[in-house]
Write a protein that holds these residues in place. Structure first.
Motif, PDB file in Angstrom:
ATOM      1  N   LEU B 164      15.931  -4.480  13.433  1.00  0.00           N
ATOM      2  CA  LEU B 164      15.915  -5.410  12.508  1.00  0.00           C
ATOM      3  C   LEU B 164      16.545  -5.002  11.245  1.00  0.00           C
ATOM      4  CD1 LEU B 164      12.232  -6.377  12.657  1.00  0.00           C
ATOM      5  CD2 LEU B 164      13.909  -8.013  12.730  1.00  0.00           C
ATOM      6  N   LYS B 165      17.546  -4.233  11.377  1.00  0.00           N
ATOM      7  CA  LYS B 165      18.510  -3.878  10.287  1.00  0.00           C
ATOM      8  C   LYS B 165      19.176  -4.994   9.997  1.00  0.00           C
ATOM      9  CE  LYS B 165      18.776   1.110  10.159  1.00  0.00           C
ATOM     10  NZ  LYS B 165      19.374   2.274  10.859  1.00  0.00           N
ATOM     11  N   GLY B 166      19.354  -5.324   8.600  1.00  0.00           N
ATOM     12  CA  GLY B 166      20.097  -6.446   8.321  1.00  0.00           C
ATOM     13  C   GLY B 166      19.110  -7.738   7.791  1.00  0.00           C
ATOM     14  N   TRP B 167      17.864  -7.700   8.204  1.00  0.00           N
ATOM     15  CA  TRP B 167      17.140  -8.629   7.851  1.00  0.00           C
ATOM     16  C   TRP B 167      16.650  -8.351   6.532  1.00  0.00           C
ATOM     17  CZ3 TRP B 167      11.013  -8.472   8.909  1.00  0.00           C
ATOM     18  CH2 TRP B 167      10.702  -9.921   8.527  1.00  0.00           C
ATOM     19  N   GLU B 168      16.285  -9.438   5.668  1.00  0.00           N
ATOM     20  CA  GLU B 168      16.177  -9.099   4.267  1.00  0.00           C
ATOM     21  C   GLU B 168      14.806  -8.510   3.786  1.00  0.00           C
ATOM     22  OE1 GLU B 168      15.207 -12.694   2.035  1.00  0.00           O
ATOM     23  OE2 GLU B 168      14.539 -13.707   3.633  1.00  0.00           O
ATOM     24  N   LEU B 169      13.923  -8.609   4.770  1.00  0.00           N
ATOM     25  CA  LEU B 169      12.679  -7.824   4.569  1.00  0.00           C
ATOM     26  C   LEU B 169      12.738  -6.481   5.315  1.00  0.00           C
ATOM     27  CD1 LEU B 169      10.352 -10.839   4.748  1.00  0.00           C
ATOM     28  CD2 LEU B 169      11.264  -9.846   2.859  1.00  0.00           C
ATOM     29  N   HIS B 170      13.648  -5.858   5.879  1.00  0.00           N
ATOM     30  CA  HIS B 170      13.592  -4.738   6.617  1.00  0.00           C
ATOM     31  C   HIS B 170      13.116  -3.433   5.797  1.00  0.00           C
ATOM     32  CE1 HIS B 170      15.791  -1.127   8.180  1.00  0.00           C
ATOM     33  NE2 HIS B 170      15.194  -1.406   9.259  1.00  0.00           N
ATOM     34  N   GLY B 171      13.627  -3.581   4.890  1.00  0.00           N
ATOM     35  CA  GLY B 171      13.061  -2.333   3.718  1.00  0.00           C
ATOM     36  C   GLY B 171      11.715  -2.340   3.678  1.00  0.00           C
ATOM     37  N   VAL B 172      10.900  -3.548   3.383  1.00  0.00           N
ATOM     38  CA  VAL B 172       9.522  -3.365   3.331  1.00  0.00           C
ATOM     39  C   VAL B 172       8.635  -2.920   4.530  1.00  0.00           C
ATOM     40  CG1 VAL B 172       7.377  -5.074   2.854  1.00  0.00           C
ATOM     41  CG2 VAL B 172       9.694  -5.579   1.778  1.00  0.00           C
ATOM     42  N   LEU B 173       9.416  -3.568   5.764  1.00  0.00           N
ATOM     43  CA  LEU B 173       8.746  -3.209   6.853  1.00  0.00           C
ATOM     44  C   LEU B 173       8.811  -1.686   7.209  1.00  0.00           C
ATOM     45  CD1 LEU B 173       7.667  -5.128   9.226  1.00  0.00           C
ATOM     46  CD2 LEU B 173      10.027  -4.934  10.332  1.00  0.00           C
ATOM     47  N   GLU B 174      10.271  -1.311   7.056  1.00  0.00           N
ATOM     48  CA  GLU B 174      10.295   0.354   7.098  1.00  0.00           C
ATOM     49  C   GLU B 174       9.502   1.194   6.336  1.00  0.00           C
ATOM     50  OE1 GLU B 174      14.360   1.604   6.170  1.00  0.00           O
ATOM     51  OE2 GLU B 174      14.606   2.445   7.936  1.00  0.00           O
ATOM     52  N   GLN B 175       9.318   0.817   4.996  1.00  0.00           N
ATOM     53  CA  GLN B 175       8.501   1.400   4.171  1.00  0.00           C
ATOM     54  C   GLN B 175       7.009   1.740   4.695  1.00  0.00           C
ATOM     55  OE1 GLN B 175       8.227  -0.604   0.185  1.00  0.00           O
ATOM     56  NE2 GLN B 175       6.189   0.576  -0.174  1.00  0.00           N
ATOM     57  N   TYR B 176       6.557   0.504   5.209  1.00  0.00           N
ATOM     58  CA  TYR B 176       5.359   0.444   5.740  1.00  0.00           C
ATOM     59  C   TYR B 176       5.010   1.187   7.188  1.00  0.00           C
ATOM     60  CZ  TYR B 176       2.971  -2.301   2.014  1.00  0.00           C
ATOM     61  OH  TYR B 176       2.340  -2.576   1.077  1.00  0.00           O
ATOM     62  N   VAL B 177       6.010   1.041   8.079  1.00  0.00           N
ATOM     63  CA  VAL B 177       5.708   1.218   9.324  1.00  0.00           C
ATOM     64  C   VAL B 177       6.301   2.863   9.455  1.00  0.00           C
ATOM     65  CG1 VAL B 177       6.104   0.598  11.835  1.00  0.00           C
ATOM     66  CG2 VAL B 177       5.869  -1.042   9.866  1.00  0.00           C
ATOM     67  N   ALA B 178       6.899   3.410   8.495  1.00  0.00           N
ATOM     68  CA  ALA B 178       7.430   4.645   8.780  1.00  0.00           C
ATOM     69  C   ALA B 178       6.382   5.798   9.002  1.00  0.00           C
ATOM     70  CB  ALA B 178       8.050   5.193   7.343  1.00  0.00           C
ATOM     71  N   GLY B 179       5.133   5.604   8.583  1.00  0.00           N
ATOM     72  CA  GLY B 179       4.195   6.464   8.884  1.00  0.00           C
ATOM     73  C   GLY B 179       3.424   6.442  10.047  1.00  0.00           C
ATOM     74  N   GLY B 180       4.010   5.473  11.060  1.00  0.00           N
ATOM     75  CA  GLY B 180       3.281   5.468  12.250  1.00  0.00           C
ATOM     76  C   GLY B 180       2.211   4.614  12.015  1.00  0.00           C
ATOM     77  N   TYR B 181       1.636   4.157  13.440  1.00  0.00           N
ATOM     78  CA  TYR B 181       0.532   3.155  13.310  1.00  0.00           C
ATOM     79  C   TYR B 181      -1.036   3.654  13.105  1.00  0.00           C
ATOM     80  CZ  TYR B 181      -3.141   0.124  15.431  1.00  0.00           C
ATOM     81  OH  TYR B 181      -4.173  -0.543  15.529  1.00  0.00           O
ATOM     82  N   HIS B 182      -1.551   2.909  12.329  1.00  0.00           N
ATOM     83  CA  HIS B 182      -2.901   3.375  12.153  1.00  0.00           C
ATOM     84  C   HIS B 182      -3.770   2.029  12.017  1.00  0.00           C
ATOM     85  CE1 HIS B 182      -2.685   2.059   7.674  1.00  0.00           C
ATOM     86  NE2 HIS B 182      -1.522   2.630   7.660  1.00  0.00           N
ATOM     87  N   LYS B 183      -4.956   2.062  12.135  1.00  0.00           N
ATOM     88  CA  LYS B 183      -5.761   0.804  12.279  1.00  0.00           C
ATOM     89  C   LYS B 183      -5.576  -0.025  10.845  1.00  0.00           C
ATOM     90  CE  LYS B 183     -10.476   0.156  12.394  1.00  0.00           C
ATOM     91  NZ  LYS B 183     -11.588   0.634  12.420  1.00  0.00           N
ATOM     92  N   GLY B 184      -5.370  -1.261  11.105  1.00  0.00           N
ATOM     93  CA  GLY B 184      -5.232  -2.000  10.079  1.00  0.00           C
ATOM     94  C   GLY B 184      -3.812  -2.112   9.383  1.00  0.00           C
ATOM     95  N   LEU B 185      -2.961  -1.374   9.779  1.00  0.00           N
ATOM     96  CA  LEU B 185      -1.625  -1.307   9.425  1.00  0.00           C
ATOM     97  C   LEU B 185      -0.910  -2.866   9.513  1.00  0.00           C
ATOM     98  CD1 LEU B 185       1.162   0.304   8.722  1.00  0.00           C
ATOM     99  CD2 LEU B 185       1.600   0.345  11.052  1.00  0.00           C
ATOM    100  N   PHE B 186      -1.100  -3.236  10.664  1.00  0.00           N
ATOM    101  CA  PHE B 186      -0.288  -4.758  11.009  1.00  0.00           C
ATOM    102  C   PHE B 186      -0.956  -5.648   9.858  1.00  0.00           C
ATOM    103  CE2 PHE B 186       0.266  -3.240  15.443  1.00  0.00           C
ATOM    104  CZ  PHE B 186       1.598  -2.582  15.029  1.00  0.00           C
ATOM    105  N   ALA B 187      -1.990  -5.731   9.414  1.00  0.00           N
ATOM    106  CA  ALA B 187      -2.572  -6.722   8.474  1.00  0.00           C
ATOM    107  C   ALA B 187      -1.901  -6.356   7.346  1.00  0.00           C
ATOM    108  CB  ALA B 187      -4.097  -6.649   8.431  1.00  0.00           C
ATOM    109  N   GLU B 188      -1.713  -5.222   6.837  1.00  0.00           N
ATOM    110  CA  GLU B 188      -1.189  -4.887   5.537  1.00  0.00           C
ATOM    111  C   GLU B 188       0.263  -5.248   5.590  1.00  0.00           C
ATOM    112  OE1 GLU B 188      -1.280  -0.383   4.747  1.00  0.00           O
ATOM    113  OE2 GLU B 188      -3.447  -0.721   5.302  1.00  0.00           O
ATOM    114  N   VAL B 189       1.092  -4.840   6.775  1.00  0.00           N
ATOM    115  CA  VAL B 189       2.552  -5.385   6.742  1.00  0.00           C
ATOM    116  C   VAL B 189       2.646  -6.670   6.555  1.00  0.00           C
ATOM    117  CG1 VAL B 189       4.581  -5.110   8.375  1.00  0.00           C
ATOM    118  CG2 VAL B 189       2.817  -3.129   8.198  1.00  0.00           C
TER     119      VAL B 189
END
Lengths: 223, 381
Positions: B164-189
């Protein structure tokens, strides 16, 4: 009335029979008490189960209504996205408990009602109707679990009532009367045997006396 | 990141001539007039599913219906055709808008990108078959069909995010998902992505684009409505104390206001708060529309909304539908006032979206066997 023919008309046989009769009467008393208790429990449970059933139907109808509304407002797409978001699945635990000696299942659920922010979907990307639908399904699931437990308890109790009442009836109408009859028959038989014995002894005695008299007469003649 | 910035800067200063505005706005106004009119919906309400398929097969949806008729039938054919046509229409609008307008339009439809990204991430994490996901993707924004396919073929969350590099919200996505999956992550993202989506939209609207200033009150109105809706949802279904992270900043009402309203149990205080939010006139209009009665006053609306609030229930969705109709109506009003600006574009996009929603509601309503009057309540006309 039928009576048992396989019992020997002896004193030991009679005593054993009496003890069996005592045991049967005791069992009858206890089982009929248990039966009464179970019937009382069923009478107590039935309205509750009925209430739960009505609630289940009402909640089911509500989910039917809401799922139509949700499909109309969100379409397959929105519904599928919300469905794929589920992270925590409800779990069901089964255990048993003893009710009047009947093992009835106890069903408990965990993770049934969830907080709106713990459901997995984002709050900003979904609409109200998804919340309402999820709520309705959670309530429905909770009711299903409660109803399943109560209904299974009721069914187990009813099966057992049938079994126990058959046994109580058998004791009341067959086993106890038969044993009573047999006891009477045995007593009569033993009296008869006693009478026979007495009369036999009487005859033996008479014969012996006659024999003695005859002997004495012969001796006198010899002299 | 630098590459995105340079791309954005370049587009910002791309001159959008008055002729371009006239061209694009006229084109979309013509397209808007080709959308299904109100009286046709009334006819559709009395048709069965096959008649509806035939009807939409003779309108704008002809190609999609013909393409899908071989593989799908009934309701899935209708939904499939509607979604596909919707995505294609959005793509074509993006492709014909010039310069900065193009960028704003792309940003406006980014909500479908968020939708698709979240869908792909969840499907990867929870192991949902790709075929099922493909059916519900809506490639209406920056993520087109080819990219969606590419994302679906990725094996890990990190790969998807790299894709998704090049997508305008890529930065936000990267910041949240960098730590890997945990419960409730997707709702936060998801929440974070929508927050950034609104933030970017505001920044663009303020960037001097024609109609940009006029769109701000509309955007604020939309944010307020969404926040109020979520306030009710949280109150009805949550036990958290701090609701500020779930409120979108940038509306007329500050997140602090919602935090103060959240624990209110007193009717007077609640109604005063709602008055401060200037929401009662909107609800009153919504209620007037639902009951078809002009005598309904603000006090009635306040009573209804207080009842739902005090019982910790979500507002009736018929009320929310009425508010949506009102929102669309407002957008129309301001777009008529500024005929050659960004507003006609947004107005067309929204109308197209609600055309899809209406047709879907009718088809689904028919499938569930509802009577036409009940279905009508779900339409946004």
């Amino acid at each position: 009335m039928a009576y048992q023919t396989d019992v020997k008309p002896t004193r030991a046989g009679l005593l054993a029979l009496r003890s069996r009769l005592r045991m049967a009467r005791k069992a009858y008393k206890i089982l009929s008490m248990k039966l009464d208790g179970m019937i009382m429990e069923v009478i107590r449970l039935t309205p509750e189960v009925k209430k739960e059933y009505d609630l289940l139907i009402a909640r089911f109808n509500r989910t039917r209504f809401l799922i139509a509304a949700a499909y109309m407002m969100e379409g397959t797409v929105g519904m599928t996205v919300a469905a794929y978001s589920v992270e925590v699945r409800p779990e069901i635990e089964l255990s048993q408990r003893n009710l009047f000696g009947v093992r009835v299942p106890v069903i408990t659920g965990t993770n049934i009602n969830k907080d709106v922010i713990e459901r997995g979907y984002g709050l900003l990307g979904t609409s109200l109707v998804i919340d309402d639908l999820a709520d309705a399904y959670e309530d429905l699931l909770a009711t299903i679990i409660a109803y399943a437990g109560s209904e299974a308890t009721l069914k187990h109790l009813l099966t057992d009532i049938e079994r126990i009442s058959r046994r109580v009836k058998a004791l009341e109408h067959l086993v106890i009367p038969t044993l009573e009859e047999t006891e009477q028959y045995l007593s009569r038989m033993r009296d008869e045997i006693e009478r026979e014995d007495t009369s036999r002894l009487f005859h033996v005695k008479r014969r012996k006396e006659a024999a003695i008299e005859l002997e004495e007469e012969r001796r006198k003649n010899m002299e | 990141m630098n590459r995105i910035k340079s791309r954005r800067t370049k587009l910002h200063y791309f001159p959008v001539t008055p002729t371009a505005y006239i061209y694009i706005c006229t084109r979309l106004t013509v397209r808007k007039s080709r959308l299904i009119p109100r009286d046709q919906y009334m006819r559709l309400l009395n048709m069965d599913l096959n008649q509806i398929i035939r009807f939409i097969g003779e309108t704008e949806y002809q190609n999609e219906v013909n393409e899908l008729a071989g593989s799908l039938t009934g309701i899935s054919l209708i939904e499939g055709a509607l979604t596909r046509n919707f995505a294609e229409t959005y793509q074509s609008v993006i492709s014909i808008t010039p310069g900065a307008l193009h960028e704003l339009t792309e940003r406006y439809v980014a909500r479908w990108d968020i939708w698709n990204v979240m869908l792909v991430l969840r499907s990867r994490q929870f192991g949902i078959p790709v075929d099922q996901v493909r059916q519900v993707l809506i490639p209406a924004g920056w993520i087109k069909e080819a990219r969606a396919e590419f994302l679906l073929s990725q094996r890990t969350l990190a790969d998807i995010i790299d894709g998704l590099k090049g997508w305008e919200l890529h930065g936000v996505l990267e910041q949240y998902v960098a730590g890997g999956y945990h419960k409730g992550l997707f709702a936060e993202v998801e929440n974070a992505l929508y927050m950034s989506f609104y933030k970017n939209l505001f920044r663009d609207a303020k960037s001097g684009i024609r109609g940009g200033n006029t769109i701000l009150p509309y955007l604020r109105f939309e944010i307020d409505i969404t926040n109020i809706r979520n306030l009710f949802r949280l109150r009805a279904g949550s036990r958290i104390n701090d609701i500020r992270p779930y409120m979108i900043p940038g509306g007329n009402l500050h997140p602090e206001y919602f935090q103060q309203m959240y624990p209110v149990e007193d009717k007077q205080q609640f109604i005063a708060g709602m008055q401060q939010a200037k929401i009662l006139p909107i609800l009153m209009e919504a209620l007037q529309e639902i009951r078809c009665d002009n005598q309904v006053c603000e006090a009635d609306a306040a009573d209804i909304i207080w009842k739902r609030w005090s019982e910790r229930k979500t507002p009736l969705f018929s009320m929310m539908m009425a508010v949506t109709r009102l929102r669309l109506h407002r957008l129309d009003q301001i777009s008529r006032r500024y005929p050659f600006s960004v507003l006609p574009i947004l107005s067309y996009l929204e109308h197209k979206r609600y055309e899809m929603i209406n047709l879907r509601a009718i088809a689904r309503g028919k499938q569930f066997g509802l009577d036409p009057d009940s279905i009508k309540r779900y339409l946004i006309l």
